[in-house]
Design an enzyme around this catalytic site. Structure first.
Site, mmCIF file in Angstrom:
data_model
loop_
_atom_site.group_PDB
_atom_site.id
_atom_site.type_symbol
_atom_site.label_atom_id
_atom_site.label_comp_id
_atom_site.label_asym_id
_atom_site.label_seq_id
_atom_site.Cartn_x
_atom_site.Cartn_y
_atom_site.Cartn_z
ATOM 1 N N ASN A 150 -44.366 -50.420 57.769
ATOM 2 C CA ASN A 150 -45.005 -49.097 57.703
ATOM 3 C C ASN A 150 -45.948 -48.931 56.514
ATOM 4 O OD1 ASN A 150 -42.648 -49.219 56.172
ATOM 5 N ND2 ASN A 150 -42.402 -47.016 56.186
ATOM 6 N N GLU A 248 -32.919 -50.318 51.290
ATOM 7 C CA GLU A 248 -33.592 -49.026 51.475
ATOM 8 C C GLU A 248 -33.843 -48.890 52.968
ATOM 9 O OE1 GLU A 248 -35.729 -46.313 52.274
ATOM 10 O OE2 GLU A 248 -37.454 -47.304 51.346
ATOM 11 N N CYS A 282 -40.546 -43.610 55.614
ATOM 12 C CA CYS A 282 -39.116 -43.296 55.597
ATOM 13 C C CYS A 282 -38.853 -41.933 54.967
ATOM 14 C CB CYS A 282 -38.346 -44.394 54.883
ATOM 15 S SG CYS A 282 -39.001 -44.769 53.252
ATOM 16 N N GLU A 461 -34.259 -48.297 43.759
ATOM 17 C CA GLU A 461 -35.425 -49.038 43.297
ATOM 18 C C GLU A 461 -36.137 -48.169 42.259
ATOM 19 O OE1 GLU A 461 -36.936 -49.779 47.509
ATOM 20 O OE2 GLU A 461 -37.050 -51.786 46.657
HETATM 21 O O1 TXE Z 1 -37.594 -53.003 61.383
HETATM 22 P P1 TXE Z 1 -36.680 -54.166 60.830
HETATM 23 P P2 TXE Z 1 -38.083 -52.752 62.837
HETATM 24 C C1 TXE Z 1 -36.838 -48.095 60.936
HETATM 25 C C2 TXE Z 1 -37.571 -47.327 62.023
HETATM 26 C C3 TXE Z 1 -37.855 -48.360 63.034
HETATM 27 C C4 TXE Z 1 -36.603 -49.202 62.931
HETATM 28 C C5 TXE Z 1 -36.745 -50.613 63.424
HETATM 29 O O2 TXE Z 1 -36.700 -46.361 62.564
HETATM 30 O O3 TXE Z 1 -38.018 -47.836 64.299
HETATM 31 O O4 TXE Z 1 -36.312 -49.225 61.554
HETATM 32 O O5 TXE Z 1 -37.913 -51.181 62.892
HETATM 33 C C6 TXE Z 1 -36.908 -58.232 58.772
HETATM 34 N N1 TXE Z 1 -32.473 -60.811 58.518
HETATM 35 N N2 TXE Z 1 -37.680 -48.509 59.844
HETATM 36 O O6 TXE Z 1 -37.165 -53.333 63.852
HETATM 37 O O7 TXE Z 1 -36.207 -55.056 61.899
HETATM 38 C C7 TXE Z 1 -38.151 -58.058 59.598
HETATM 39 O O8 TXE Z 1 -38.700 -59.315 59.907
HETATM 40 C C8 TXE Z 1 -33.424 -60.662 57.598
HETATM 41 C C9 TXE Z 1 -37.504 -47.794 58.625
HETATM 42 O O9 TXE Z 1 -39.472 -53.132 62.910
HETATM 43 O O10 TXE Z 1 -35.666 -53.521 59.974
HETATM 44 C C10 TXE Z 1 -38.991 -57.222 58.662
HETATM 45 O O11 TXE Z 1 -39.592 -58.039 57.649
HETATM 46 N N3 TXE Z 1 -34.545 -59.953 57.811
HETATM 47 C C11 TXE Z 1 -38.199 -48.398 57.520
HETATM 48 C C12 TXE Z 1 -37.973 -56.301 58.005
HETATM 49 O O12 TXE Z 1 -36.720 -56.952 58.191
HETATM 50 C C13 TXE Z 1 -34.693 -59.355 59.002
HETATM 51 C C14 TXE Z 1 -39.393 -49.185 57.712
HETATM 52 C C15 TXE Z 1 -37.905 -54.910 58.587
HETATM 53 O O13 TXE Z 1 -37.755 -54.994 59.966
HETATM 54 C C16 TXE Z 1 -33.720 -59.477 60.010
HETATM 55 C C17 TXE Z 1 -39.432 -49.887 58.963
HETATM 56 C C18 TXE Z 1 -32.564 -60.234 59.728
HETATM 57 N N4 TXE Z 1 -31.571 -60.385 60.608
HETATM 58 C C19 TXE Z 1 -38.601 -49.502 59.983
HETATM 59 N N5 TXE Z 1 -34.152 -58.778 61.091
HETATM 60 C C20 TXE Z 1 -38.111 -47.743 56.169
HETATM 61 N N6 TXE Z 1 -36.912 -47.578 55.651
HETATM 62 O O14 TXE Z 1 -39.121 -47.420 55.575
HETATM 63 C C21 TXE Z 1 -35.345 -58.239 60.774
HETATM 64 N N7 TXE Z 1 -35.690 -58.595 59.508
#
Ligand code: TXE
Length: 486
Positions: A150, A248, A282, A461
């Site tokens: 994001n 986070e 977020c 953080e």
């Molecule tokens: O994020 P992911 P996604 C929320 C938002 C969104 C939901 C899913 O609601 O719809 O999360 O988003 C890495 N081991 N937020 O699926 O999967 C991945 O490659 C290690 C809130 O796109 O959480 C990426 O680099 N790493 C949020 C990162 O994790 C892993 C911002 C985030 O991806 C992994 C984004 C694993 N097993 C989404 N699986 C905020 N808090 O700001 C994935 N990744």
């Protein structure tokens, strides 16, 4: 077609397997770059490069580490426009946002932590006459930084800056959905003179490359921002390996509006807190709670302003509503608008896919949605939607607003709008959130602790908290009280 490469041991290299993933621009829906589909062997090479670089980087005087990092900040400033355009193409956000928020903040993150390490101090405890305790702060070694899509470069640098400043070597993975600016940054890291292996950028899927980083025995800590479900998976892999963890995660942030607020300021800010970055921050306030006396006026004015936020070419400086990050994410957000209808809500505006013309016709655009008429317990009001969708709910009493605000599994941030000083502090102190804003939103000071409670994560953080996370504190106890006896 652009080709993104990993940055390992100071060299740009493809994935060892030679496999790649498609990188789609949400502006057009078209594939425009290829990303290395990295796996365990790439992560292992990166971790070993980081381990080899650690003695030199960790023992470098802080002034020298700082100077190198400041060169990187200068290079981000020099290449700001190129980075902003890349961020917009990769993530779909309006160029106005990339130019004024994402890239300046990436530079500020590096600058902030590069200078912070010139001002840290150790603690000393005078236990009694002749006995002194003091603390040594040591870098951890190799650490992993995993960031989301994001705010791609903004959050990537928010993690690597304190890690590097504290003397660690880093293996970092940006989201596979938005890898471009981390790739461009890796070129600037080399130009800035960061020694080979100090920062390594591995691209690829979370469950493959990300998981390999989390499980690697030489990785001492993981700093992660992303979804709550992914955070839970990372925590369960890290816990039995005794790794330090900073998570986070998501939010379902309440925005509590009392009738005595500064109405114009509240209205302008609430529009921003609802729909900035297409609601994909977020910290966005997705549950708007309005004191009943103000409810009708607010609904009318807010809906009118939301209607004006028409998705437009994100590359135009005037665009304030860009594309959602991916087709699957857009479909997820749209499905929540349908869910809200099924749950009995009224959609006052938006919530539809918008098709732009020409080369943007395949992009992932939707109009911002304002929904009312839903109870606090329904899924629309409980689950993180992470898009341009807000619900508005009236309340009668302060206590009722606090109960609703605290009534989800999340606890990242909250906003309170009132001119009553006592009430502002009273309500803020009772909110289950890591961050509370009074009469403002997203006003950030990089020294302040940042993070959530409940399912929004663990750890903080920002400022000193981040430097502490990326350090091991050793206590040294000295007894110098008694003279040696013969
Ligand atoms: O994020 P992911 P996604 C929320 C938002 C969104 C939901 C899913 O609601 O719809 O999360 O988003 C890495 N081991 N937020 O699926 O999967 C991945 O490659 C290690 C809130 O796109 O959480 C990426 O680099 N790493 C949020 C990162 O994790 C892993 C911002 C985030 O991806 C992994 C984004 C694993 N097993 C989404 N699986 C905020 N808090 O700001 C994935 N990744």
């Amino acid at each position: 077609m652009d080709t993104i490469l990993n940055y390992i041991g100071g060299r740009h290299v493809p994935a060892a397997s030679g496999n790649h993933l498609d990188n789609v621009s949400p502006l057009t829906g078209e594939i425009y770059a290829l990303i290395p589909d990295s796996g365990q062997s790439d992560v292992d090479a990166a971790v070993r490069a980081a381990q080899d670089a650690f003695p030199v980087w960790s023992q470098m005087p802080p002034e020298d580490r700082s100077a190198i990092m400041l060169r990187l900040a200068d290079l981000i400033a020099i290449h700001a426009e190129q980075l902003a355009q890349a961020e917009t193409r990769d993530s779909g956000k309006p160029i106005h946002h990339s130019r004024n928020v994402d890239i300046p903040r990436a530079e500020a993150n590096i600058r902030f932590f590069a200078t912070a390490i010139l001002h840290t101090h150790a603690e000393a405890f005078h236990t009694r006459a002749g006995v002194l305790n003091y603390t040594n702060r040591k870098p951890l070694g190799v650490v992993a930084c995993i960031s989301p899509w994001n705010l791609p470069l903004y959050l990537f640098t928010w993690k690597i800056a304190p890690a590097l400043a504290a003397g660690n070597c880093v293996v970092a993975k940006p989201s596979e959905i938005t890898p471009m600016t981390a790739y461009l940054l890796s070129e600037l890291c080399r130009e800035a003179g960061i020694p080979a292996g100090v920062i390594n950028v591995v691209h690829g899927l979370g469950p493959r490359a990300g998981q390999a980083m989390v499980e690697h025995p030489l990785v001492k800590a993981i700093s992660f921002t992303g979804g709550t479900a992914t955070g839970a998976a990372i925590a369960s892999a890290a816990a039995p390996r005794f790794k330090k963890l900073s998570l986070e995660l998501g939010g379902k942030n309440p925005n509590i509006i009392f009738a005595d607020c500064d109405y114009d300021k509240m209205l302008r800010t609430t529009l921003r807190s609802s729909f900035s970055n297409q609601g994909q921050i977020c910290l966005c306030g997705s549950r708007i709670l309005v004191e009943r006396g103000l409810f009708d006026r607010f609904m009318q004015d807010f809906t009118a302003l939301a209607r004006e936020l028409v998705p437009a070419d994100p590359r135009e400086e005037s665009s304030r509503m860009g594309a959602l990050v991916s087709e699957s994410h857009m479909n997820k957000v749209l499905s929540y608008v349908q869910l809200a209808r099924n749950e009995g809500g009224t959609v006052h505006c938006g919530g539809e896919r918008v098709l732009l013309s020409g080369e943007l016709s395949g992009g992932f655009y939707m109009s911002p949605a304002v929904i009312s008429g839903l109870g606090p317990e329904c899924r629309t009001n409980q689950e993180e939607i992470f898009g341009p969708v807000v619900t508005v709910t009236p309340f009668d009493r302060e206590e009722e607003a606090i109960t609703m605000a605290n009534g989800t599994a999340y606890g990242l941030s909250a906003t309170v709008w009132t001119r009553d000083l006592d009430r502002a502090h009273r309500v803020a102190s009772r909110l289950d959130s890591g961050i509370a804003w009074i009469n403002t939103w997203l006003l950030r000071d990089l020294r302040t602790p940042f993070g959530g409670v409940k399912n929004s994560g663990i750890g903080r953080e920002g400022g000193e908290e981040a430097l502490r996370f990326f350090s091991e504190i050793q206590n040294v106890c000295v007894d110098f009280g008694s003279a040696p006896t013969l």
